[in-house]
Enzyme design. Sequence first.
Site, short mmCIF file in Angstrom:
data_model
loop_
_atom_site.label_atom_id
_atom_site.label_comp_id
_atom_site.label_asym_id
_atom_site.label_seq_id
_atom_site.Cartn_x
_atom_site.Cartn_y
_atom_site.Cartn_z
N VAL A 1 0.86 -1.35 -0.14
CA VAL A 1 -0.11 -0.09 -0.07
C VAL A 1 1.18 1.30 0.08
O VAL A 1 0.54 2.32 -0.74
CB VAL A 1 -0.88 -0.09 1.17
CG1 VAL A 1 -1.57 1.35 1.44
CG2 VAL A 1 -2.27 -1.01 0.87
N THR B 1 -5.31 -0.25 7.35
CA THR B 1 -6.69 -0.80 7.87
C THR B 1 -6.59 -0.71 9.40
O THR B 1 -5.98 -1.68 9.88
CB THR B 1 -7.05 -1.93 7.16
OG1 THR B 1 -7.04 -1.72 5.65
CG2 THR B 1 -8.49 -2.34 7.50
N GLU C 1 -7.50 2.58 2.29
CA GLU C 1 -7.28 2.02 0.95
C GLU C 1 -8.09 0.99 0.42
O GLU C 1 -8.17 -0.06 1.22
CB GLU C 1 -6.08 1.92 0.86
CG GLU C 1 -5.24 1.61 -0.43
CD GLU C 1 -5.70 2.55 -1.45
OE1 GLU C 1 -5.31 3.91 -1.22
OE2 GLU C 1 -6.12 2.30 -2.57
N ARG D 1 -6.41 -3.18 -4.87
CA ARG D 1 -6.26 -4.72 -4.98
C ARG D 1 -4.91 -4.92 -5.53
O ARG D 1 -4.51 -4.49 -6.48
CB ARG D 1 -7.21 -5.36 -5.91
CG ARG D 1 -8.79 -4.94 -5.39
CD ARG D 1 -9.71 -5.33 -6.61
NE ARG D 1 -9.43 -4.37 -7.66
CZ ARG D 1 -9.93 -4.61 -9.06
NH1 ARG D 1 -10.98 -5.48 -9.26
NH2 ARG D 1 -9.85 -3.59 -9.95
N LYS E 1 -13.87 0.76 5.47
CA LYS E 1 -13.35 0.05 5.20
C LYS E 1 -13.73 -1.54 5.66
O LYS E 1 -13.61 -2.46 4.72
CB LYS E 1 -11.86 0.23 5.75
CG LYS E 1 -10.67 -0.74 5.33
CD LYS E 1 -10.60 -0.96 3.82
CE LYS E 1 -9.62 -2.06 3.39
NZ LYS E 1 -9.24 -2.26 2.05
N GLY F 1 -8.53 -15.56 0.50
CA GLY F 1 -7.43 -15.54 1.04
C GLY F 1 -6.65 -14.18 1.32
O GLY F 1 -7.29 -13.07 0.82
N CYS G 1 -5.88 -9.11 3.29
CA CYS G 1 -6.80 -8.23 3.66
C CYS G 1 -8.31 -8.99 4.19
O CYS G 1 -8.66 -8.81 5.30
CB CYS G 1 -7.44 -7.30 2.49
SG CYS G 1 -5.84 -6.03 2.46
P1 NAD Z 1 3.13 -4.54 4.07
O1 NAD Z 1 3.44 -5.71 5.19
O2 NAD Z 1 3.39 -4.97 2.72
O3 NAD Z 1 4.00 -3.20 4.38
C1 NAD Z 1 4.15 -2.66 5.54
C2 NAD Z 1 5.24 -1.79 5.81
O4 NAD Z 1 5.37 -1.30 6.94
C3 NAD Z 1 6.49 -2.92 5.58
O5 NAD Z 1 7.44 -2.56 4.79
C4 NAD Z 1 7.21 -2.55 7.10
O6 NAD Z 1 8.52 -2.59 7.26
C5 NAD Z 1 6.75 -1.35 7.47
N1 NAD Z 1 6.93 -0.58 8.50
C6 NAD Z 1 6.17 -1.30 9.82
N2 NAD Z 1 6.48 -0.50 11.06
C7 NAD Z 1 7.02 0.60 10.58
C8 NAD Z 1 7.67 1.69 11.10
N3 NAD Z 1 7.68 1.73 12.35
N4 NAD Z 1 8.18 2.75 10.28
C9 NAD Z 1 8.36 2.22 9.12
N5 NAD Z 1 7.92 1.55 8.45
C10 NAD Z 1 7.36 0.48 9.19
O7 NAD Z 1 1.57 -4.30 4.35
P2 NAD Z 1 0.62 -3.79 3.14
O8 NAD Z 1 0.17 -5.10 2.72
O9 NAD Z 1 1.10 -2.63 2.42
O10 NAD Z 1 -0.64 -3.19 4.17
C11 NAD Z 1 -0.60 -2.06 5.07
C12 NAD Z 1 -1.70 -1.56 5.52
O11 NAD Z 1 -2.56 -1.24 4.45
C13 NAD Z 1 -2.46 -2.82 6.35
O12 NAD Z 1 -3.09 -2.22 7.37
C14 NAD Z 1 -3.49 -3.60 5.45
O13 NAD Z 1 -4.45 -4.18 5.90
C15 NAD Z 1 -3.98 -2.02 4.54
N6 NAD Z 1 -4.26 -2.50 3.16
C16 NAD Z 1 -3.70 -3.29 2.24
C17 NAD Z 1 -3.92 -3.77 1.08
C18 NAD Z 1 -3.32 -4.74 0.25
O14 NAD Z 1 -3.81 -5.31 -0.91
N7 NAD Z 1 -2.13 -5.30 0.56
C19 NAD Z 1 -5.20 -3.09 0.33
C20 NAD Z 1 -5.84 -1.96 1.29
C21 NAD Z 1 -5.44 -1.81 2.68
#
Ligand code: NAD
Length: 432
Positions: free
Chosen positions: A11, A121, A150, A153, A206, A259, A262
């Site tokens: 994201v 989220t 966000e 997908r 969300k 799966g 999310c």
């Molecule tokens: P991810 O695990 O791919 O990325 C998270 C990043 O945050 C990692 O690179 C991690 O190193 C970094 N991080 C953690 N703590 C940190 C800190 N203190 N300082 C700096 N960086 C830090 O996660 P994601 O899939 O991108 O999801 C992030 C959020 O967005 C979640 O809450 C998820 O539910 C939500 N979301 C994800 C999607 C999706 O399709 N992946 C879609 C919508 C919403």
Amino acid sequence: MNICVVGTGYVGLVTGACLADFGMDVVCVDKDDAKIAALQAGHIPIYEPGLLEIVAKNERAGRLRFTTDLKSGIESALAIFIAVGTPPNPDGSPDLTFVRQVAEAIATHMNGYKVVVTKSTVPTGTGKMIEQILRAKDGGTEFSVVSNPEFLREGSAIADFLRPDRIVIGASDARAVEVMKEIYGPLFLAETPFVITDVASAELIKYASNGFLAVKISFINEIARLCEIMDADVHDVARGMGLDRRIGSRFLLPGPGFGGSCFPKDTAAAIDLARQHGYRFRIIEAAVEVNCETKARMIDKIVAVAGPLAGRTVAVLGLSFKPETDDIRESPALAVISDLVAAGAAVRAFDPAAMANAKSVFPDLYYARDAYDCAQAADVLVLVTEWNEFRALDFGRLGRIMKARTVVDLRNVYDPGELKAAGWRYTGVGRS
Ligand code: NAD
């Protein structure tokens, strides 16, 4: 406008790159040194179509950079987007440790008015928590807390970000709304619907959205099961339902269960959120229960068509939770493979993008070079994730290299009539 995006995962990286594309000056911060070093060297740590191009373009234009220095990122920005992970705790509640850590850092380094935007989220009430953290340390510095969930997908993240169905902005003051409208200016001009509301409602939108989508998937998977029992065809049923505009045809595809990073996490969090407030969210509970059963019954389908699996070889095509991503978090393929291994089968696997990630979970499988290498001398072929390249397999060639002509199509992409006519034993989902 200067923007800091904290968390450079699926994201955060997409958000940072796309906001830079909107003309913002963006610094993406992550605590993972290796990830930032890779990005600085021009490598994209995840597989996401189009991401490399948009990152490179905006880096070249000087609007996008990567750092581990959170302090300077906070100091330089008017708006700080929190895009860190919110993984599930064992009880289903989301772990907000990373969100809290970032809020603490913002509180420490705030050097003027900041708009603190939650993209992660998070459960309703998190905005209030962030506000309390900022207020506790603030020396009179002004700030606004915004929820901007966000909906992208994986696999189509860039298009989803640049052309979203809607932008949700939950804010408690008009100043923050104006900043958010400026950030999303190109979408505002393109007449993207904006839902401007309070922080709590935005946070709930969300979970309500993902909960509803999970219900839709579990619903069609139950219909698929009924179709199998009643000798009906789930695709005809889904089409007949989906043409009703009140229902809509999307998300009515049966399969091996939902799966990804999310739906499983967000449904568990929605159930927990309701429970915390003395309420049972029974419809989402049922969707989750059906999903567990759906995943678990895939092995029965394989055994039903292929017989006992001990000592047999099974070729599994597709490991990511959906096509066009390397993300295997909660992928149905992991459940299928675990069950195959438990049943004594030798598993050969292939995925166009997710094998490196899968190796960390199942180091001992045979990882193939392509679909045909995967199927070599296998007793059964199981399609779990419908990457496009699996849709047009040469079944003549597969028939010659496999030990037996048996295919389990968990995404219903193949034509059962054609395969049966060519001497294959075939089973799909919700097809008679
Ligand atoms: P991810 O695990 O791919 O990325 C998270 C990043 O945050 C990692 O690179 C991690 O190193 C970094 N991080 C953690 N703590 C940190 C800190 N203190 N300082 C700096 N960086 C830090 O996660 P994601 O899939 O991108 O999801 C992030 C959020 O967005 C979640 O809450 C998820 O539910 C939500 N979301 C994800 C999607 C999706 O399709 N992946 C879609 C919508 C919403």
